[in-house]
Design a protein around this motif. Structure first.
Motif, PDB file in Angstrom:
ATOM      1  N   GLY A 324       0.821  -1.192  -0.002  1.00  0.00           N
ATOM      2  CA  GLY A 324       0.038   0.114  -0.080  1.00  0.00           C
ATOM      3  C   GLY A 324       0.947   1.144   0.108  1.00  0.00           C
ATOM      4  N   ASN A 325       2.129   1.134  -0.166  1.00  0.00           N
ATOM      5  CA  ASN A 325       3.003   2.437  -0.232  1.00  0.00           C
ATOM      6  C   ASN A 325       3.415   2.767  -1.769  1.00  0.00           C
ATOM      7  OD1 ASN A 325       3.181   2.434   2.740  1.00  0.00           O
ATOM      8  ND2 ASN A 325       4.699   1.017   2.462  1.00  0.00           N
ATOM      9  N   PRO A 363       2.503   5.809   2.551  1.00  0.00           N
ATOM     10  CA  PRO A 363       1.225   5.337   2.176  1.00  0.00           C
ATOM     11  C   PRO A 363       0.509   6.054   1.020  1.00  0.00           C
ATOM     12  CG  PRO A 363       1.177   5.417   4.718  1.00  0.00           C
ATOM     13  CD  PRO A 363       2.492   6.273   3.957  1.00  0.00           C
TER      14      PRO A 363
END
Length: 679
Positions: A324-325, A363
């Motif tokens: 999710g980065n 994120p």
């Protein structure tokens, strides 16, 4: 140069330019990317990958070298030096020598560029420019303090230690470059070998000199005799490249061992230090990812992400890793195109478009489109199809080569303007069809000006009254094609109200409604006078008792109580004045009315008959008026005295009651009809 020749050269240049733009990029070890200092040491060494021959690759990606499981914690002549080290070297004394931990690939082994491969990516390995980590195995680990051998000098695969490469992010199919597997101490040759022990992966030879051998997961020197130089025949060192086949690799562990060729009587001597120093480098392949953001006016009605390219005034394409980065981000060009050019490592990703800024390694920001824009769909490829979730986020991207056509569809929904219609004060708490004529208005950036005759959705029903279209009750969210306001009508408008309204939205060619619906308001002068509460009627021992209430009153004067035997033809049987002060009240008021059934019905006709006789006595010339009164009165009298069929059969006759409200200006409205009960 001839014209044909010029055209041919131009075409070739174009092809080469396109190929260069689409070629896969090699991430390599370059000057400044590795550790400083000399060995021999065993502390971890970290190398940062560079973007080809350019600067540091972004997002920053590193590989850490570490040594573990030393089988020879010390070597002859040096109790603090283990068998396998970083930056180790031979020495003419009994003290182990040292070299740079991080050195050019041409610094040892005598190899050539052609002996290395990058698995199809560019630029290729250039030993005068590219670097590796130096690893050394001391043959002194195999002799005792008196110089005697611990094992025979022709022994193979003598386990020294484990060498682990740990990547800062998962990688696919890393390429390992080995330089100078081979050394000697006098006539005794020895060479380190590396066996991949990490499970789930295979090793394939890409290139190398004749001695560079791969067998299963083991890389070794296959020359009959070993020496320090990379030659074309024995004796020789071994240099070349292998690819470790696997995806999502985070670490690779090699069992590092030493082979002896038996050319001498001892592995080393007590008055010197001997070692096989070799270089190990890693390269990765980065790919391109590109696509287009389209202004898709039909909203994928053709099941194709297409249209006119746009960045909607400012968008970023953000590549997101499995955690999710943010892996990478690039701006979307004004024509809608974007390109992560030779910068994406193989792996699993998602891709989103947003106005928000994105920081690599942080994120990922949410999908936020410019004001007035909505997502219509996403698709990987130029043909028909979509991912089924129009959210500005393309998921399930597997990067194992150059990828193009990661496309997004967005568009601008229509706007719906507020409309106000002025009408005369409604009668009977209703507005008939044909009264409302003000056209709906709006605009769509793709479809143009909008108005009557377009598709309209009723997004919110009126709180005052019941809305009808073409005679049918409208439901919330109802879609109406070819909309005509003249077909609107209302019933059950509240007393005291001066307006009613509903919300509507145009529906464009993409099936999208306005993000902010318009309000269609119908208003009039003067409030509707009365809101009726319940109306009840009961006949008790020949006495009619009527009860009703009002929730609100506005400009009310009085009520008429009307009765009917058939529910259609009503007759006023009494009046009651409004209790509201000045005819206006905002709170509930209760009313009652009592009346004799027999007298009302029996003497209503006689009253008219008597009136006729009086006219005859005082105005004998009014014969026609007299005759009329006589007939009407007689008829009422007879009907009141005459037995009905219900009386003959023993059934009680029905009596219907309603209340008529009369305001101070003469306006009238009627309550619902109720059937009197008998008690």
């Amino acid at each position: 140069m001839t014209s044909k020749c010029f055209k041919a050269v131009s075409a070739l240049a174009l092809i080469l330019a396109v190929y260069a733009a689409q070629a896969q990029k090699t991430l390599k070890f370059e000057n400044g990317g590795g550790p400083s200092g000399n060995g021999p040491t065993t502390t971890n060494k970290v190398v940062t990958f560079y973007n080809g021959d350019a600067g540091v690759y972004s997002p920053a990606t590193t590989v850490t070298y570490s040594i573990s499981n030393q089988q020879y914690p010390s070597i002859e002549g040096s109790a603090t030096t283990p068998g396998l080290v970083f930056g180790g070297n031979t020495s003419t004394t009994n003290t182990p020598g040292g070299v740079a931990h991080y050195m050019l690939m041409n610094a040892l082994g005598g190899s050539a560029d052609a002996q290395y491969a990058t698995n199809g990516s560019t630029p290729a390995i250039a030993i005068a420019n590219d670097y590796g980590i130096e690893v050394a195995g001391y043959s002194d680990a195999l002799i005792n303090a008196n110089g005697s051998n611990k094992v025979a000098t022709n022994t193979k695969n003598i386990y020294f230690a484990d060498l682990t490469l740990t990547f800062s992010r998962p990688v696919n199919n890393p390429v390992i470059h080995l330089t100078g597997l081979g050394g000697a101490s006098g006539t005794q040759g020895f060479s380190m070998r590396c066996q991949l022990t990490s499970s789930g992966y295979t090793v394939s030879r890409l290139s190398g000199n004749f001695a560079f051998n791969v067998s299963g997961t083991t890389i070794n020197n296959s020359s009959a005799a070993y020496t320090a130089g990379t030659n074309t025949s024995s004796p020789s060192a071994a240099s070349g490249s292998v690819v470790v086949n696997g995806t999502g690799i985070t670490a690779l562990t090699f069992r590092v061992s030493m082979d002896g060729d038996g050319g001498g009587t001892a592995w080393s001597a007590t008055n010197r230090a001997a070692a096989d120093g070799f270089l190990m480098a890693v390269s990765l392949t980065a790919y391109s990812l590109s696509g287009t953001v389209f202004n898709d006016a039909n909203g994928l009605k053709d099941n194709t992400v297409n249209g006119t390219g746009t960045n909607a005034g400012g968008l970023n394409a953000v590549l997101v890793d499995v955690n999710g980065n943010v892996f990478a981000t690039v701006p979307v060009n004004s024509d809608g195109t974007y390109n992560f050019n030779n910068s994406v490592l193989p792996g699993e990703y998602s891709l989103r478009i947003t106005t928000q800024s994105a920081t690599v390694g942080s994120p990922a920001p949410a999908v936020v489109l410019p004001s007035g824009w909505v997502a219509e769909g996403e698709h990987l490829g130029s043909g028909t199809g979509q991912d089924g979730t129009p959210d500005g986020n393309l998921t399930g991207l597997t990067i194992s080569g150059n990828v193009s056509g990661a496309n997004f569809a967005i568009q601008r929904p229509p706007t719906s303007d507020d409309v106000t219609q002025n009408i005369a004060t409604p009668s009977g708490n209703s507005i008939p069809a044909g009264t409302i004529t003000a056209p709906v208005k709006g605009n769509d950036p793709e479809d143009g000006t909008l108005g009557n005759g377009k598709s309209v959705a009723i997004t919110e029903l009126p709180s005052n009254g019941t809305l009808y279209y073409n005679g049918a009750v409208v439901t919330a969210g109802q879609m109406i094609d070819n909309f005509d306001p003249a077909l609107l009508s209302f019933t059950d408008l509240e007393a005291g109200s001066t307006s009613t309204s509903f919300k509507y939205s145009f529906v464009d060619a993409a099936g999208r409604q306005s993000q902010a619906p318009g309000t269609y308001k119908v208003q009039w002068e003067g409030a509707l006078p009365v809101t009726f509460g319940p109306v009840s009627a009961a006949i008790i021992k020949g006495q009619l008792q009527v009860k009703w209430s009002t929730e609100t009153e506005e400009n009310n004067d009085h009520f008429e109580i009307q009765a009917s035997s058939d529910g259609t033809n009503f007759k006023t049987i009494g009046t009651v004045k409004s209790k509201a002060v000045n005819g206006t009240s905002g709170s509930k008021l209760n009313y009652e009315f009592d009346h004799s059934i027999d007298k009302s019905l029996t003497y209503a006709g006689l009253s008219l008959l008597a009136a006729g006789l009086m006219l005859l006595l005082f105005h004998r010339k009014n014969k026609l008026l007299f005759m009329g009164c006589m007939f009407v009165g007689l008829g009422l009298f007879i009907s009141s005295c005459k037995k009905t069929s219900s009386e003959v059969t023993g059934e009680e006759p029905k009596l219907f009651i309603r209340i008529v409200q009369i305001d101070k200006d003469g306006g009238r409205q009627t309550s619902k009809i109720t059937l009197a009960t008998r008690e």
